[in-house]
Every structure is written in C-alpha cells, then in structure tokens.
Design a protein around this motif. Structure first.
Motif, short mmCIF file in Angstrom:
data_model
loop_
_atom_site.label_atom_id
_atom_site.label_comp_id
_atom_site.label_asym_id
_atom_site.label_seq_id
_atom_site.Cartn_x
_atom_site.Cartn_y
_atom_site.Cartn_z
N ASP A 115 0.83 -1.20 0.00
CA ASP A 115 0.00 0.00 0.00
C ASP A 115 0.87 1.26 0.00
OD1 ASP A 115 -2.85 1.26 0.61
OD2 ASP A 115 -1.45 2.17 2.03
N ARG A 116 1.89 1.28 0.84
CA ARG A 116 2.73 2.48 0.95
C ARG A 116 3.50 2.77 -0.34
NH1 ARG A 116 -0.18 3.15 4.75
NH2 ARG A 116 0.45 3.35 6.95
N LEU A 117 3.87 1.72 -1.08
CA LEU A 117 4.60 1.90 -2.33
C LEU A 117 3.68 2.13 -3.52
CD1 LEU A 117 7.30 -0.89 -1.84
CD2 LEU A 117 7.68 1.59 -1.75
N GLY A 118 2.37 2.00 -3.30
CA GLY A 118 1.42 2.20 -4.39
C GLY A 118 1.29 1.02 -5.33
N ILE A 119 1.87 -0.13 -4.97
CA ILE A 119 1.79 -1.31 -5.83
C ILE A 119 0.40 -1.92 -5.78
CG2 ILE A 119 2.74 -3.62 -6.22
CD1 ILE A 119 5.36 -2.63 -4.98
N TYR A 120 -0.16 -2.00 -4.58
CA TYR A 120 -1.51 -2.54 -4.40
C TYR A 120 -2.19 -1.74 -3.29
CZ TYR A 120 -5.29 -5.93 -3.78
OH TYR A 120 -6.52 -6.52 -3.71
#
Length: 262
Positions: free
Chosen positions: A226-231
């Motif tokens: 979530d924090r990396l914007g991947i999922y």
C-alpha cells in the motif's frame, strides 16, 4: 505471570506494543473518518499515530546490527533454500532498519533537508523484499511438511488392489454411450482436492509456529504494498493488517515456542 515478565524484559517488547497501538490508531482514524466524526478528534488520533511511529523508529536504533548478526548465523544452515531465504531476508531487514534510522534522524532534525519521501520509499522496498523472502520460506517449509505427511499416510495405507481384480458393471461394458472417464474423473478430482485441503489444514494445525508466521507475514505484506502504491488497499485495511500482525508478534514473544525456527 512468568511469561509476562519475560516478555516485558525483552528489548523488542515495547516496540511491539507501540506498533500495535500505532496501527490501532490507523484503524480508529479510518473508522472515525467513515463515521463523519469531528475533525479535531481525527487530527488528535493522526498526531498520536505519528508520535508512535517516531517512537518506534527510536526504539529500533541499532537493530541493523542485530539483523546482520542473524544473517551471519543463517549462512551456516544446511538447507540451501532456507539458507538463501533467511540470509537475504535478514540483509534486507538490516537495510530497512538503516533507512528507518536515517528517517528518524530526518524527522527529529538531526539531518536537515532530508528527502523523507525518498527514504521512506526506499525503506518500504527493503521491507517488502524481506517479507517476500519470509513468505517464500514459509511456503517452502509448508511444502516439506505436506510431503512428509503424505509419505507418512502412504506408509500406513493398505495396498491397493491389482488392476485386474476390479471389473466394471455390466451396463457400462455393454453400453457404448457410457463413458467411465466422464463418470469417474470429476468425483476423483473433487476427492483429491478435499484430501489435499484436509492435509494442508492438518499440517498447519499441528505446526502452530509455521501457521502464525505465515499469517503474520501475509498480513504485513499489505503494508509496504500500500505504501509503495503497488496494491493500494486504504488506511483501514492497512491498520487492520498491522494490528493483527502485531498481536501475532506479541504472542510469539509471550510464548517463545510459537516462534518459527531457525
């Protein structure tokens, strides 16, 4: 009482409790936002969460050294898959803690003009790599245990009858439209699926450390994703996953036999 004293004396105990409280604040903040509660209360919860995050970073100062020592010990494991997964996982954790320490220095003003977003992303990338390796290790150990259980059951199973001893019913032999394969394959596949599922549940039930570690890593992996914007999953789900994994981590510290080894 002895378990609690042992737990409270450990250096990581306070960090685990603060982590659980931090993600509880994340979940509470999301709930308050959905409930249209006052902005002042939501701001207070958000500030409390930020303070807890900063406190955790302070408590993790020096954890990189511990992770490197763990990596040195893992190099001597006899199983090559475990040796690779555990060693590289500890090395990634060491880099994650190092980035986290730099972030703490930036947030407290010790390092001025630090690009906190860049270092935060870098920290979460190392955290994600470590969790992927931990899950790989869990699945590898689960496969070994399932294969061991299958061999154990096969050794106790009676010998199957010879192929010539079984005969088909007369109506199937006489009717060309009857397909034995069509009639028997779906039930056999379903039975095999049920057997594999029962085998998996049996193995996990009889190995609580592996089950807890698998659940903990499965919950944790959604945080860096979530924090990396991947999922992206949202703050509510992240808070729930973080709180759940923190509780599982506290359990393994209160009861050390629940911690997966090595």
């Amino acid at each position: 009482m002895d378990s609690w004293v042992r737990f409270n004396s450990q250096s990581q105990a306070k960090e685990r409790i603060i982590r659980a409280a931090q993600y509880a604040c994340t979940l509470l903040g999301y709930t308050l936002q959905k409930g249209s509660t006052g902005a002042d209360l939501r701001k207070t919860i958000s500030q409390l969460e930020a303070h807890m995050s900063l406190t955790r970073k302070l408590l993790r100062l020096g954890n990189s050294v511990e992770a490197l020592e763990s990596a040195k010990r893992a190099i001597h494991l006899s199983d090559s898959v475990l040796r690779l997964c555990i060693t590289i996982s500890h090395l990634n954790r060491a880099m994650y803690f190092a980035c986290d320490n730099i972030l703490w220095a930036g947030k407290t003003g010790i390092i001025s003009e630090l690009d906190q977003k860049k270092w935060s992303q870098r920290s979460f990338r190392y955290y994600l790599f470590a969790l992927i390796l931990n899950l790989t290790r869990d699945l590898y150990e689960l496969r070994l245990l399932v294969e061991c259980e299958e061999r154990h059951r096969a050794s106790k199973r009676p010998a199957s009858p010879s192929p010539g001893s079984a005969s088909l019913p007369a109506d199937q032999l006489s009717s060309p439209s009857s397909s034995p394969v069509a009639l028997t394959v779906p039930p056999v596949m379903l039975a095999g699926l049920r057997r594999q599922l029962h085998l998996l549940v049996t193995v996990l039930y009889s190995n609580p450390p592996l089950l807890l570690d698998l659940l903990k890593n499965s919950c944790d992996i959604f945080i860096p994703l979530d924090r990396l914007g991947i999922y992206p999953t949202g703050s509510g789900f992240v808070g729930l996953c973080g709180l759940s994994s923190s509780i599982l981590g506290i359990l393994t510290m209160i009861h050390p036999w629940l911690k997966l080894k090595p």
